[in-house]
Design a protein around this motif. Structure first.
Motif, PDB file in Angstrom:
ATOM      1  N   LEU A  89      -0.548  10.501   5.116  1.00  0.00           N
ATOM      2  CA  LEU A  89       0.275   9.707   6.021  1.00  0.00           C
ATOM      3  C   LEU A  89       1.456  10.546   6.453  1.00  0.00           C
ATOM      4  CD1 LEU A  89       1.379   7.041   7.344  1.00  0.00           C
ATOM      5  CD2 LEU A  89       2.443   6.560   5.104  1.00  0.00           C
TER       6      LEU A  89
ATOM      7  N   ARG B 142      -2.945   9.642   9.184  1.00  0.00           N
ATOM      8  CA  ARG B 142      -2.325   8.434   9.730  1.00  0.00           C
ATOM      9  C   ARG B 142      -0.879   8.774  10.079  1.00  0.00           C
ATOM     10  NH1 ARG B 142      -2.109   2.806   6.345  1.00  0.00           N
ATOM     11  NH2 ARG B 142      -4.354   3.293   6.201  1.00  0.00           N
TER      12      ARG B 142
ATOM     13  N   PHE C 145      -0.920   2.076   3.013  1.00  0.00           N
ATOM     14  CA  PHE C 145      -1.507   3.390   2.761  1.00  0.00           C
ATOM     15  C   PHE C 145      -1.665   3.678   1.273  1.00  0.00           C
ATOM     16  CE2 PHE C 145      -1.095   8.057   2.201  1.00  0.00           C
ATOM     17  CZ  PHE C 145      -2.242   8.443   2.884  1.00  0.00           C
TER      18      PHE C 145
END
Length: 271
Positions: free
Chosen positions: A213, A239, A265
């Motif tokens: 992420l 992401r 996440f």
């Protein structure tokens, strides 16, 4: 200290003394690596909240805080990345698995650590890492800003003096930085800053072994739209979440927005 804070401690790993603060003590393990001039204690307000869901360890990177320092140490990205994975191994975290999060410099170390020694790492959270490097635009903060503030802190400075360097911070944030900045070893900071421009982390991005992420500061100026596009191209599975109304020190500017950016996440939203 209160809330989820448990204790501070030292461990010998990768040949040096590493100091850390532990929060929570239950749930999945999470290691947090702060930025270039951020001793672990300055991320305590973030770790307090992470400690509600995770067994959270905040590191003093070598040359900062209470970890080992001095002129004889290697402050390069590979040595610092190996510190992180050696720390996880020394505390037995690699066997059960752990999440790895880093801010700015710490995010670059997290990237390199995951590629060099991925054992046990489950998920990566990269918080506004510098995307400078060979042939790329310079990191937006000037080295003199760091050096001048460190030298004043070594001589002794208060929160009012620190305000000249961090004008938007609260008095509590300024006091904490003024108290701890003197522990940042100037040669370590200079070497890290040089590494921002000499080390190529983009070569590592296609080889990330776990889901990642990227949290981007909307007002930080560190990661721009074209950088996001390149990162997506290099690591299509990444992401990306933006905290629009925050500068580079994201949780200082938008505390709630910072935690919202994690989404699910790490398994569930951070409340």
């Amino acid at each position: 200290m209160s809330g989820t804070f448990l204790y501070g401690a030292n461990v010998r790993a990768n040949g040096i003394r590493q100091h850390y603060l532990r929060y929570g003590g239950a749930g999945p393990a999470l290691i947090l690596i702060p930025g270039i001039t951020s001793p672990a204690i300055t991320w305590g307000f973030v770790a307090e909240r992470l400690g509600r869901e995770f067994d959270t360890y905040v590191l003093d990177v070598r040359g900062r805080g209470l970890s080992e320092t001095g002129s004889g140490l290697d402050y390069g990205i590979d040595a610092c990345a190996d510190d992180v994975t050696a720390f996880a191994g020394a505390l037995g975290l690699a066997e059960a698995g752990y999440h790895l999060a880093g801010h700015s410099m710490g995010a670059r170390f997290a990237i390199r650590a995951a590629v060099r020694q991925p054992k046990g790492i489950q998920r990566l959270v990269l918080i506004d890492p510098p995307v400078s490097g060979p042939g790329r635009r310079a990191y937006p903060s000037n080295l003199d800003w760091y050096v001048d503030s460190i030298r004043q802190a070594v001589a002794g400075m208060d929160a009012d003096a620190m305000r000249a360097f961090c004008p938007t911070w609260t008095i509590e944030q300024l006091r904490l930085r003024a108290e701890w900045l003197h522990t940042c070893h100037e040669p370590a900071i200079v070497e890290t800053y040089r590494g921002f421009h000499e080390d190529d982390i983009h070569q590592d991005l296609p080889n990330l072994p776990v889901p990642a992420l990227l949290i981007v500061a909307g007002r930080g100026g560190v990661i721009q739209a074209e950088d996001e596009a390149e990162i997506r191209q290099l690591q299509p599975g990444i992401r990306i979440a933006r905290v629009e109304d925050a500068g580079h020190m994201i949780p200082w500017d938008d505390y709630e927005g910072f935690f919202a950016a994690f989404g699910d996440f790490l398994g569930k939203p951070l409340t």
